[in-house]
Design a protein around this motif. Structure first.
Motif, mmCIF file in Angstrom:
data_model
loop_
_atom_site.group_PDB
_atom_site.id
_atom_site.type_symbol
_atom_site.label_atom_id
_atom_site.label_comp_id
_atom_site.label_asym_id
_atom_site.label_seq_id
_atom_site.Cartn_x
_atom_site.Cartn_y
_atom_site.Cartn_z
ATOM 1 N N GLU A 388 0.827 -1.203 0.000
ATOM 2 C CA GLU A 388 0.000 0.000 0.000
ATOM 3 C C GLU A 388 0.864 1.257 0.000
ATOM 4 O O GLU A 388 0.637 2.194 -0.785
ATOM 5 N N LYS A 389 1.890 1.278 0.849
ATOM 6 C CA LYS A 389 2.772 2.446 0.908
ATOM 7 C C LYS A 389 3.583 2.597 -0.376
ATOM 8 O O LYS A 389 3.730 3.709 -0.900
ATOM 9 N N ASP A 390 4.095 1.496 -0.880
ATOM 10 C CA ASP A 390 4.897 1.562 -2.103
ATOM 11 C C ASP A 390 4.051 1.996 -3.291
ATOM 12 O O ASP A 390 4.523 2.741 -4.164
ATOM 13 N N SER A 391 2.816 1.556 -3.345
ATOM 14 C CA SER A 391 1.933 1.939 -4.445
ATOM 15 C C SER A 391 1.680 3.439 -4.447
ATOM 16 O O SER A 391 1.727 4.096 -5.497
ATOM 17 N N LYS A 392 1.433 4.003 -3.284
ATOM 18 C CA LYS A 392 1.213 5.448 -3.189
ATOM 19 C C LYS A 392 2.482 6.219 -3.533
ATOM 20 O O LYS A 392 2.426 7.284 -4.169
ATOM 21 N N MET A 393 3.628 5.706 -3.126
ATOM 22 C CA MET A 393 4.891 6.381 -3.407
ATOM 23 C C MET A 393 5.176 6.414 -4.906
ATOM 24 O O MET A 393 5.612 7.425 -5.454
ATOM 25 N N ILE A 394 4.922 5.305 -5.601
ATOM 26 C CA ILE A 394 5.140 5.262 -7.052
ATOM 27 C C ILE A 394 4.221 6.243 -7.759
ATOM 28 O O ILE A 394 4.635 6.965 -8.672
ATOM 29 N N GLU A 395 2.977 6.286 -7.321
ATOM 30 C CA GLU A 395 2.021 7.215 -7.933
ATOM 31 C C GLU A 395 2.445 8.672 -7.729
ATOM 32 O O GLU A 395 2.355 9.502 -8.637
ATOM 33 N N LYS A 396 2.968 8.976 -6.552
ATOM 34 C CA LYS A 396 3.435 10.326 -6.267
ATOM 35 C C LYS A 396 4.647 10.693 -7.115
ATOM 36 O O LYS A 396 4.743 11.811 -7.647
ATOM 37 N N GLN A 397 5.572 9.766 -7.274
ATOM 38 C CA GLN A 397 6.768 10.044 -8.069
ATOM 39 C C GLN A 397 6.433 10.250 -9.545
ATOM 40 O O GLN A 397 7.054 11.069 -10.218
ATOM 41 N N LEU A 398 5.433 9.532 -10.046
ATOM 42 C CA LEU A 398 5.040 9.691 -11.447
ATOM 43 C C LEU A 398 4.429 11.064 -11.713
ATOM 44 O O LEU A 398 4.517 11.577 -12.831
ATOM 45 N N GLN A 399 3.838 11.644 -10.705
ATOM 46 C CA GLN A 399 3.271 12.982 -10.857
ATOM 47 C C GLN A 399 4.363 14.047 -10.945
ATOM 48 O O GLN A 399 4.122 15.145 -11.476
ATOM 49 N N GLN A 400 5.551 13.721 -10.467
ATOM 50 C CA GLN A 400 6.652 14.686 -10.464
ATOM 51 C C GLN A 400 7.556 14.569 -11.682
ATOM 52 O O GLN A 400 8.319 15.481 -11.979
ATOM 53 N N GLY A 401 7.494 13.449 -12.393
ATOM 54 C CA GLY A 401 8.361 13.276 -13.555
ATOM 55 C C GLY A 401 8.508 11.819 -13.930
ATOM 56 O O GLY A 401 7.633 10.994 -13.641
#
Length: 525
Positions: A388-401
């Motif tokens: 769950e945490k890793d999924s949210k982190m990947i989604e956040k990083q994709l929004q940045q670049g």
């Protein structure tokens, strides 16, 4: 009464004798056996005893394997000591030379933690197997017994697990308080005869026994006396042998460990130790230049010093066009296979040519040492192993670049792909597979059981290395989760696309499988 007949046929000299000590002794036969002449495509239902160094391996020298034990289990100083003693090893004869090598390599090592025979040596032994010798051994369909000069702990896994040999006769090492003392059991008290008695009691030698040995095998003549026929292989014959193709391995070699990438013959080992001081200096220069100079200048310098790379982009320009739209549509998720811990670094260096410089690039990893993070010119983010945490982190990083991810979760040196984790599949439909292949000339920059902090050090110490990164076409929307596919189907498709581009075989093995085989743990760092 024993009769001996020497006959040269099919470039082999064989001895046929009546084995008076064998329960199957009969009048000696002087006819050529079919598996060395006609009928080579058929299997014989006969038991086989063969000498590993003389009848299976192309090279009869065991020095490289002891050097690997000394370097990987004991360290560079122990290996250098063995190299200095090599002239003495050659002068004192086979038996005393073997005792010297065993003492230098094993004295003081813990028996419980010795794993070189399981994780390092099989790779080098398989590469030294002669195709012709392998065919002779596999021609017999009965019980197979391997005889070796080396301590059994060095070759037991190679012979039993990778070649499916039922019994291995080798000398045991003496252990005191859980440590090897560098001494072997005496030939007179060798376990070879007891092992043969064990095979006989189990009813595995009901058929006549065929033997394959070599002319310079002076240590095991008594063991081969039970054979009905002994075929002798000369060094001249072995010079014409071909290396065993990978596709003929009885068990595929997928995982192996250790730092040395080349076979440590005496000349090669001398070159390694001559290179190490210069390699350390070159490491410092490469790292300094990479940090201080701009990307394009540092790439030219690294190429000049031997660290070469190739970036391959589809000719239709689809990838470049998509990169130009990133500011409007969000980042790309680069999904690549994992060859070294610096894969994202090499990929970022190549993408400088096609990416807008204003876009950020990050890499997510399962485990990365602090030294590797220091070398990385891009931002690295650790996965927590909480989905769950890793999924949210990947989604956040994709929004940045842009984001680089290696779904295998660990490196694999051989031409195989481990199972892709489906963690990345649900977060975006802008998935770009990247096929990476990496070759080194002297040292491996990855390890499972060693010090991971030294991975970039060994990698940058190589005289030369080459990284090839092929940016493949973006996955069609129909092959993404937004197109109706499950996350497992997306991950398997990405693996298949990369495997086809590299001509690598896809497997269902995981990071946990690799570390359980090589290090005895689950790989949590």
């Amino acid at each position: 009464m024993q009769k001996v007949l020497f006959t040269r046929t099919w470039n082999k000299i064989y001895i046929q004798r009546k084995a008076s000590s064998s329960p199957h002794a009969s009048q000696p036969h002087f006819n050529k056996y079919p598996f060395l002449g006609k009928g080579r495509g058929t299997r014989l239902n006969k038991a086989l005893m063969f000498h590993m160094e003389g009848a299976l391996l192309k090279s009869s020298s065991v020095f490289p394997y002891f050097l690997l034990v000394a370097f990987e289990a004991g360290g560079p100083l122990r290996a250098f000591t063995l190299l200095l003693l090599y002239p003495i090893v050659c002068l004192v004869g086979k038996e005393w030379g073997l005792k010297i090598m065993v003492f230098v390599c094993f004295v003081g090592l813990k028996e419980a933690s010795f794993s070189v025979g399981r994780t390092v040596l099989p790779k080098f032994l398989l590469e030294d197997v002669g195709n012709e010798g392998f065919d002779m051994v596999m021609k017999c369909g009965g019980t197979k017994i391997a005889v070796t000069h080396m301590p059994r702990v060095m070759v037991d896994c190679f012979l039993k697990d990778y070649l499916r040999i039922e019994y291995v006769i080798g000398r045991e090492l003496k252990v005191v308080c859980g440590h090897f003392i560098g001494l072997m059991e005496d030939k007179k008290t060798s376990s070879g005869s007891m092992e043969l008695e064990k095979v006989s009691r189990e009813g595995k030698m009901d058929s006549p026994v065929i033997g394959i040995s070599c002319f310079n095998n002076s240590l095991h003549h008594q063991l081969f006396s039970c054979c009905e026929v002994v075929y002798m292989v000369s060094e001249a014959d072995k010079k014409n042998w071909q290396t065993l193709p990978r596709e003929k391995y009885p068990r595929p070699l997928i995982f192996h460990d250790g730092r040395l990438a080349l076979r440590p013959t005496p000349i090669a080992t001398l070159f390694i130790f001559m290179w190490i001081p210069f390699g350390i200096f070159l490491l410092l220069v490469r790292a300094t230049v990479f940090f201080l100079l701009p990307y394009k200048l540092s790439i030219l310098f690294l190429h000049f010093t031997g660290l070469r790379g190739t970036l391959i982009i589809p000719d239709d320009g689809r990838v470049s066009n998509e990169l130009k739209q990133l500011r409007k549509e969000g980042g790309l998720l680069y999904v690549c296979n994992h060859r070294t811990l610096l894969d994202p670094v090499y990929l970022s260096m190549g993408l400088v040519q096609v990416r807008p410089p204003s876009l950020s690039l990050a890499a997510v990893t399962y485990s990365l040492s602090q030294v590797t993070e220091l070398f990385a010119p891009i931002r690295t983010v650790r996965l927590t192993r909480n989905r769950e945490k890793d999924s949210k982190m990947i989604e956040k990083q994709l929004q940045q670049g842009d984001l680089v991810i290696c779904p295998e979760g660990t490196t694999c040196r051989e031409p195989y792909l481990l199972r892709f984790s489906p963690l990345f599949a649900e977060k975006t439909d802008r998935i770009v597979p990247v096929a990476i292949d990496f070759h080194v000339s002297m040292f491996y920059g990855t390890t499972a059981g060693g010090y991971k902090s030294l991975d970039p050090v060994f990698l940058l110490m190589n005289p030369t290395s080459h990284c090839s990164a092929t940016i493949l076409e973006k996955l069609p929307k129909s092959y993404t989760c937004k197109g109706g596919k499950s996350k497992f189907e997306v991950a398997n498709h990405a693996q298949a696309v990369i495997g086809k581009a590299l001509n690598f075989e896809c497997t269902s093995l995981t990071r946990k499988d690799k570390y359980m085989i090589l290090a005895g743990n689950e790989g949590i760092v």
